[in-house]
Design a protein around this motif. Structure first.
Motif, PDB file in Angstrom:
ATOM      1  N   LYS A 298      37.874  29.734   1.885  1.00  0.00           N
ATOM      2  CA  LYS A 298      37.717  30.888   0.996  1.00  0.00           C
ATOM      3  C   LYS A 298      36.383  30.689   0.300  1.00  0.00           C
ATOM      4  O   LYS A 298      36.222  29.734  -0.466  1.00  0.00           O
ATOM      5  CB  LYS A 298      38.854  30.929  -0.023  1.00  0.00           C
ATOM      6  CG  LYS A 298      38.681  31.963  -1.136  1.00  0.00           C
ATOM      7  CD  LYS A 298      39.938  32.055  -2.000  1.00  0.00           C
ATOM      8  CE  LYS A 298      39.767  33.014  -3.165  1.00  0.00           C
ATOM      9  NZ  LYS A 298      40.988  33.148  -3.979  1.00  0.00           N
ATOM     10  N   GLU A 398      45.994  37.840   8.365  1.00  0.00           N
ATOM     11  CA  GLU A 398      46.633  37.075   7.288  1.00  0.00           C
ATOM     12  C   GLU A 398      47.687  37.963   6.632  1.00  0.00           C
ATOM     13  O   GLU A 398      47.375  38.989   6.050  1.00  0.00           O
ATOM     14  CB  GLU A 398      45.601  36.635   6.245  1.00  0.00           C
ATOM     15  CG  GLU A 398      46.217  35.900   5.063  1.00  0.00           C
ATOM     16  CD  GLU A 398      45.175  35.350   4.074  1.00  0.00           C
ATOM     17  OE1 GLU A 398      44.131  34.813   4.513  1.00  0.00           O
ATOM     18  OE2 GLU A 398      45.395  35.480   2.860  1.00  0.00           O
ATOM     19  N   GLU A 404      54.385  37.826  -3.516  1.00  0.00           N
ATOM     20  CA  GLU A 404      53.673  37.918  -4.794  1.00  0.00           C
ATOM     21  C   GLU A 404      53.807  39.301  -5.429  1.00  0.00           C
ATOM     22  O   GLU A 404      54.032  39.412  -6.627  1.00  0.00           O
ATOM     23  CB  GLU A 404      52.197  37.572  -4.561  1.00  0.00           C
ATOM     24  CG  GLU A 404      51.331  37.738  -5.787  1.00  0.00           C
ATOM     25  CD  GLU A 404      49.864  37.409  -5.523  1.00  0.00           C
ATOM     26  OE1 GLU A 404      49.530  36.969  -4.405  1.00  0.00           O
ATOM     27  OE2 GLU A 404      49.052  37.595  -6.454  1.00  0.00           O
ATOM     28  N   ARG A 712      48.261  31.568 -11.269  1.00  0.00           N
ATOM     29  CA  ARG A 712      47.049  30.870 -10.819  1.00  0.00           C
ATOM     30  C   ARG A 712      46.656  29.814 -11.818  1.00  0.00           C
ATOM     31  O   ARG A 712      46.562  30.081 -13.006  1.00  0.00           O
ATOM     32  CB  ARG A 712      45.882  31.855 -10.767  1.00  0.00           C
ATOM     33  CG  ARG A 712      45.820  32.589  -9.513  1.00  0.00           C
ATOM     34  CD  ARG A 712      44.574  33.374  -9.511  1.00  0.00           C
ATOM     35  NE  ARG A 712      43.547  32.589  -8.885  1.00  0.00           N
ATOM     36  CZ  ARG A 712      42.374  33.093  -8.568  1.00  0.00           C
ATOM     37  NH1 ARG A 712      42.071  34.319  -8.873  1.00  0.00           N
ATOM     38  NH2 ARG A 712      41.492  32.366  -7.955  1.00  0.00           N
TER      39      ARG A 712
HETATM   40  C1  BDP Z   1      45.606  37.025  -4.420  1.00  0.00           C
HETATM   41  C2  BDP Z   1      46.299  36.026  -5.282  1.00  0.00           C
HETATM   42  C3  BDP Z   1      45.441  34.837  -5.615  1.00  0.00           C
HETATM   43  C4  BDP Z   1      44.815  34.286  -4.343  1.00  0.00           C
HETATM   44  C5  BDP Z   1      44.033  35.362  -3.642  1.00  0.00           C
HETATM   45  C6  BDP Z   1      43.507  34.940  -2.282  1.00  0.00           C
HETATM   46  O1  BDP Z   1      46.713  36.668  -6.478  1.00  0.00           O
HETATM   47  O2  BDP Z   1      46.249  33.900  -6.266  1.00  0.00           O
HETATM   48  O3  BDP Z   1      43.994  33.209  -4.617  1.00  0.00           O
HETATM   49  O4  BDP Z   1      44.853  36.474  -3.393  1.00  0.00           O
HETATM   50  O5  BDP Z   1      44.073  35.396  -1.297  1.00  0.00           O
HETATM   51  O6  BDP Z   1      46.625  37.747  -3.792  1.00  0.00           O
HETATM   52  O7  BDP Z   1      42.539  34.209  -2.180  1.00  0.00           O
END
Ligand code: BDP
Length: 715
Positions: A298, A398, A404, A712
């Motif tokens: 990422k 993905e 969530e 987070r």
């Molecule tokens: C969001 C989430 C976060 C993730 C982010 C991701 O809220 O916690 O870090 O995506 O996919 O859905 O990098």
């Protein structure tokens, strides 16, 4: 029935009486209660023979022995002869070469496929080119019994359509789990490598039963420590456990690692010292894990470091790592979930803006992992426009399994229909294989590598997933990663039979709840294309009024844009023109109010409160009625579930019953607070049929959940 059968039966009955905690997942192998069918199975599987040495062969023998004995209540002997009624052999075995199975068929099985066939001698022959293929075939065979299918005249060939079928765990090294709702992470890093929790093997077995063949045990918001020797030893210990189950280890790689743990001054991908640092790091990792899969990255998203920090692009970053991995056969999985802190452009557009110009520039061993939709795993999103916009790049899917934005672990939401909605979408590319699933399985562009990843919902809870029905989402993901063309209905059917048994009433009731559950959640959370209305941080519950966050696109008001005239995000040419990123035929359909599916209406259009909907209602009334419908659906799930009392063991019955009560409360909370809030703009009365809200808008606005799970981390 043999003695052993009676003993097993006794224990199973005790198990039914004692509350069941769901730990066995879909691998319960409950006895086949239908006498005639059981007798038929037994007559056909009198014994089995699995000649072959090595850890995976041991697993196959163990699984067959366990599954058959538990289901058939009789010990099925392991035989040493090739006359055994079930013969499990590699494709170079004489039985196979002497059979009429063609060389082409065998070679089409590749490394992971299998073939199961009844031959003239009434023998069931299971073959594959590798032990792993045999292991997958074993689970398939057992599944037939679990789902009460015939094992006569078998003629099955199954080959995975997607090369890498992977779980992404958003787990931190301290065992907290970002967006995890099932306790802590199962990875006990502190006690690794010497303490090998039995859960690791159980985890690998469950995944193998679905054909999942890769895992990333740490968060995409990565910690560079994972790449240090102390942690690589732990990673090695896990990889060693996973290997016989066919699960390959991947790690997330923090782009700034050369600075953080390497002592370099820069992580610039074009700096030779940086490239060399990664090369040496990769070589070192392969010493620990010789079949290491590669990196998941990422970069330049939500504050994570990346190549943009040095004026470079995603291809510069990904290719630099890809070159370090290529000599070992490793891959880079580079995420397309990018949006920048500074970019004022509609967040919907940012991934395409950054990646489409780079099409064709990525190394062969790079995959771009794209979320199913352009915003963020919302209860309903149209498919991501990137799937139709890059034909010279390995594009990967993905999905999120952990819910969530779909009720987390308090709500029953079966994700099968969700995944299918995306996979079955037509991207509008000029190709006879134009569905998202065709892009993902490589049939659209014959891309070199294919991958489907799912953000895992697994934790330390006894039932693995917090909500028992979370297991169905892990199951659905795994089955679709193997074959994106299976229907959600079939997946629900299999899972219910394997998890709850084959009682018709139980099966029909649970399936009907499951198949409607996602639509219900959309109704009471974000109907008609609304999105990103969840409360700040933890995303638990509604927060459509939130407007005080640092960046515009973090605020729900940015997404619904309600005002006195109407509601919705104008993404047509007169607005952000995100629609312009879809291929022509798709863009045309979404642009026109006449052809845009109503389920996406407010995603793409700002529409007046008195806009006429297909039902004949004006928009305001329709919106209100959808919220109410969602609540009513949950009530209906509750009453349907209540009819299963005494038919499902007490443990699981009560677990789901209590959670459905919570779900009803949460659905009402969503409906009441959202409607009261939107009413401040629409200034219209609720139509008939809407229950009076329980609280005031201020009451809902002031609810706080500072310790809700899955938040987070702030470091
Ligand atoms: C969001 C989430 C976060 C993730 C982010 C991701 O809220 O916690 O870090 O995506 O996919 O859905 O990098």
């Amino acid at each position: 029935m043999k003695k052993i059968g009676l003993a097993v039966l006794f224990f199973l009955m005790m198990g039914q009486l004692l509350a069941d905690d769901g730990h066995q997942l879909w691998l319960r192998y409950d006895p086949v209660e239908e006498e005639a069918l059981r007798a038929d199975y037994i007559s056909q599987i009198q014994n089995f023979n699995v000649p072959g040495e090595g850890a995976t062969f041991d697993l196959i023998r163990e699984e067959l022995g366990l599954g058959l004995e538990k289901m058939l209540l009789s010990e099925i002997a392991e035989s040493q002869t090739e006359e055994a009624s079930l013969l499990v052999v590699l494709s170079d075995h004489t039985r196979v070469s002497r059979s009429d199975i063609s060389k082409e068929t065998l070679s089409s099985l590749g490394e992971e496929g299998y073939l199961i066939r009844s031959n003239e001698q009434n023998q069931i022959l299971l073959t594959a080119n590798t032990p792993l293929g045999l292991y997958y075939g074993t689970f398939h065979f057992l599944r037939r019994l679990q789902t009460r299918q015939s094992i006569n005249d078998l003629d099955i060939v199954s080959v995975p359509k997607v090369e890498t079928r992977m779980l992404n765990h958003w787990d931190n090294l301290d065992r907290t789990s970002e967006r995890g709702y099932a306790g802590f992470a199962i990875w006990d890093w502190h006690r690794l490598p010497d303490y090998l929790d039995p859960i690791y093997a159980e985890y690998a077995r469950a995944n193998a039963s679905l054909g999942i063949n890769a895992t990333v045990p740490i968060n995409v918001n990565s910690n560079a420590l994972i790449l240090t020797p102390m942690y690589l030893e732990k990673v090695k210990a896990l990889a060693d456990v996973f290997r016989p189950y066919g699960i390959k280890m991947y790690l997330t790689a923090r782009f700034s690692a050369p600075v953080q743990i390497g002592g370099l001054k820069t992580a610039d991908p074009l700096d030779p010292a940086v490239a060399n640092w990664w090369k040496e790091k990769v070589d070192e990792i392969y010493e620990y894990v010789p079949d290491f899969g590669g990196f998941l990255v990422k970069a330049n998203s939500e504050g994570q470091p990346g190549p943009h920090d040095y004026g470079r692009n995603h291809a510069d970053g990904a290719n630099m790592m890809a070159k370090a991995l290529a000599p070992h056969g490793g891959k880079v999985i580079w995420r397309a979930f990018v949006y920048s802190e500074e970019n004022p452009e509609d967040r919907h557009k940012q991934a395409n803006d950054q990646f489409v110009p780079l099409d064709g520039q990525f190394e062969d061993n790079v995959l771009i992992q794209v979320k199913n939709g352009a915003i963020d795993f919302q209860p309903r999103e149209p498919f991501h426009p990137l799937f139709g916009a890059m034909n010279k790049t390995n594009l990967a899917m993905e999905f999120q399994i952990t819910q969530e934005y779909l009720g987390q672990a308090t709500q029953l939401v079966f994700m099968g229909p969700y995944y299918k909605e995306c996979l079955d979408s037509d991207t509008g590319i000029k190709n006879k294989n134009s569905l998202v699933s065709d892009v993902i399985d490589g049939s659209a562009y014959q891309q070199k590598h294919t991958l489907m990843a799912g953000v895992a919902n697994i934790g330390t809870d006894r039932n693995w997933t917090g909500h028992l029905f979370g297991q169905s989402n892990w199951y659905a993901f795994g089955r679709l990663a193997w074959d994106p063309d299976i229907s959600a209905q079939q997946i629900a059917d299999e899972w219910v039979k394997m998890t709850f048994g084959a009682d018709k009433k139980v099966e029909e009731t649970i399936k009907s709840i499951m198949m409607e559950s996602r639509e219900a959640a959309v109704n009471y959370m974000t109907p008609l294309g609304l999105h990103h209305l969840m409360a700040t941080g933890h995303h638990y519950g509604p927060g459509p009024w939130v407007s005080n966050l640092g960046r515009p696109e973090w605020n729900p008001v940015y997404y619904h844009r309600a005002d006195k005239e109407g509601i919705g995000f104008d993404r047509t040419e007169s607005g952000s023109n995100a629609i312009g990123q879809y291929n022509k035929s798709v863009a045309k359909r979404f642009s026109s109010l006449k052809t845009c599916p109503e389920k996406y209406l407010l995603w793409f259009h700002h529409v007046s409160w008195d806009y006429q909907m297909q039902s004949g209602n004006i928009l305001w009334d329709e919106l209100a009625l959808r919220y109410q419908q969602g609540v009513n659906q949950v009530r209906d799930f509750k009453s349907q579930w209540a009819t299963l009392e005494g038919k499902v063991d007490d443990g699981r019955f009560e677990h789901v019953r209590m959670l459905l009560n919570i779900q009803e409360k949460e659905a009402i909370w969503w409906k009441d607070s959202s409607l009261l809030y939107f009413q401040t703009f629409s200034e219209r009365a609720f139509p008939d049929g809407i229950e009076k809200p329980k609280g005031t808008l201020d009451y809902y606005k002031n609810l706080r959940f500072p310790l809700a799970p899955g938040i987070r981390p702030q470091w």
